[in-house]
Motif scaffolding. Sequence first.
Motif, PDB file in Angstrom:
ATOM      1  N   ASN A 182      71.614  86.538 -20.685  1.00 22.79           N
ATOM      2  CA  ASN A 182      72.032  87.317 -21.852  1.00 22.79           C
ATOM      3  C   ASN A 182      73.552  87.398 -21.928  1.00 22.79           C
ATOM      4  O   ASN A 182      74.129  87.368 -23.018  1.00 22.79           O
ATOM      5  N   GLY A 183      74.211  87.511 -20.784  1.00 19.30           N
ATOM      6  CA  GLY A 183      75.675  87.522 -20.752  1.00 19.30           C
ATOM      7  C   GLY A 183      76.267  86.214 -21.255  1.00 19.30           C
ATOM      8  O   GLY A 183      77.251  86.206 -22.004  1.00 19.30           O
ATOM      9  N   ILE A 184      75.663  85.098 -20.850  1.00 16.39           N
ATOM     10  CA  ILE A 184      76.114  83.784 -21.326  1.00 16.39           C
ATOM     11  C   ILE A 184      75.987  83.719 -22.845  1.00 16.39           C
ATOM     12  O   ILE A 184      76.930  83.353 -23.553  1.00 16.39           O
ATOM     13  N   HIS A 185      74.818  84.094 -23.345  1.00 19.77           N
ATOM     14  CA  HIS A 185      74.561  83.994 -24.791  1.00 19.77           C
ATOM     15  C   HIS A 185      75.423  84.963 -25.608  1.00 19.77           C
ATOM     16  O   HIS A 185      75.881  84.607 -26.693  1.00 19.77           O
ATOM     17  N   ALA A 186      75.669  86.153 -25.074  1.00 21.77           N
ATOM     18  CA  ALA A 186      76.526  87.105 -25.780  1.00 21.77           C
ATOM     19  C   ALA A 186      77.951  86.564 -25.886  1.00 21.77           C
ATOM     20  O   ALA A 186      78.590  86.672 -26.939  1.00 21.77           O
ATOM     21  N   ALA A 187      78.447  85.974 -24.815  1.00 19.64           N
ATOM     22  CA  ALA A 187      79.793  85.379 -24.852  1.00 19.64           C
ATOM     23  C   ALA A 187      79.839  84.219 -25.837  1.00 19.64           C
ATOM     24  O   ALA A 187      80.800  84.085 -26.603  1.00 19.64           O
ATOM     25  N   GLU A 188      78.817  83.388 -25.837  1.00 18.24           N
ATOM     26  CA  GLU A 188      78.787  82.252 -26.762  1.00 18.24           C
ATOM     27  C   GLU A 188      78.756  82.722 -28.207  1.00 18.24           C
ATOM     28  O   GLU A 188      79.411  82.122 -29.066  1.00 18.24           O
ATOM     29  N   ARG A 189      78.000  83.780 -28.484  1.00 22.95           N
ATOM     30  CA  ARG A 189      77.974  84.313 -29.858  1.00 22.95           C
ATOM     31  C   ARG A 189      79.374  84.753 -30.277  1.00 22.95           C
ATOM     32  O   ARG A 189      79.824  84.464 -31.383  1.00 22.95           O
ATOM     33  N   TRP A 190      80.076  85.441 -29.381  1.00 23.99           N
ATOM     34  CA  TRP A 190      81.422  85.898 -29.705  1.00 23.99           C
ATOM     35  C   TRP A 190      82.364  84.711 -29.852  1.00 23.99           C
ATOM     36  O   TRP A 190      83.142  84.634 -30.808  1.00 23.99           O
ATOM     37  N   LEU A 191      82.311  83.777 -28.931  1.00 23.77           N
ATOM     38  CA  LEU A 191      83.205  82.616 -28.964  1.00 23.77           C
ATOM     39  C   LEU A 191      82.978  81.746 -30.194  1.00 23.77           C
ATOM     40  O   LEU A 191      83.910  81.129 -30.702  1.00 23.77           O
ATOM     41  N   ASN A 192      81.750  81.695 -30.670  1.00 22.48           N
ATOM     42  CA  ASN A 192      81.424  80.862 -31.823  1.00 22.48           C
ATOM     43  C   ASN A 192      81.583  81.604 -33.147  1.00 22.48           C
ATOM     44  O   ASN A 192      81.195  81.096 -34.197  1.00 22.48           O
ATOM     45  N   GLY A 193      82.170  82.800 -33.093  1.00 19.41           N
ATOM     46  CA  GLY A 193      82.457  83.539 -34.322  1.00 19.41           C
ATOM     47  C   GLY A 193      81.260  84.200 -34.958  1.00 19.41           C
ATOM     48  O   GLY A 193      81.309  84.582 -36.119  1.00 19.41           O
ATOM     49  N   LYS A 194      80.178  84.363 -34.219  1.00 17.61           N
ATOM     50  CA  LYS A 194      78.991  84.994 -34.777  1.00 17.61           C
ATOM     51  C   LYS A 194      79.027  86.512 -34.635  1.00 17.61           C
ATOM     52  O   LYS A 194      78.115  87.201 -35.051  1.00 17.61           O
ATOM     53  N   ARG A 195      80.085  87.022 -34.056  1.00 17.12           N
ATOM     54  CA  ARG A 195      80.317  88.459 -33.936  1.00 17.12           C
ATOM     55  C   ARG A 195      81.713  88.737 -34.455  1.00 17.12           C
ATOM     56  O   ARG A 195      82.650  88.004 -34.163  1.00 17.12           O
TER      57      ARG A 195
END
Length: 85
Positions: free
Chosen positions: A32-45
């Motif tokens: 979940n930590g990996i995916h949360a970071a990826e969401r932020w890095l990819n501009g989805k947050r």
Amino acid sequence: MTKGTTTTLPANDGYPGLQVTWTKDCRPAFHNGIHAAERWLNGKRSHWLWAALIFERDALPDETDRKAFEVAFMSRVQQRLEGTS
């Protein structure tokens, strides 16, 4: 004494992966930590990086799970930063 459970952060953005062994099975929190970071890095947050980390981490009930989330989250961000430098 138990051997623990190993979690793996895959290599990403040209930066090596990471393996961490925990005293309990916290793979779901780690991933979940990996995916949360990826969401932020990819501009989805749209919120601040610190908010993405704190709000999702604090939803986890167990301290080991929170640490696993933090390690995975920050490691994925570091991979991206190192991969772009």
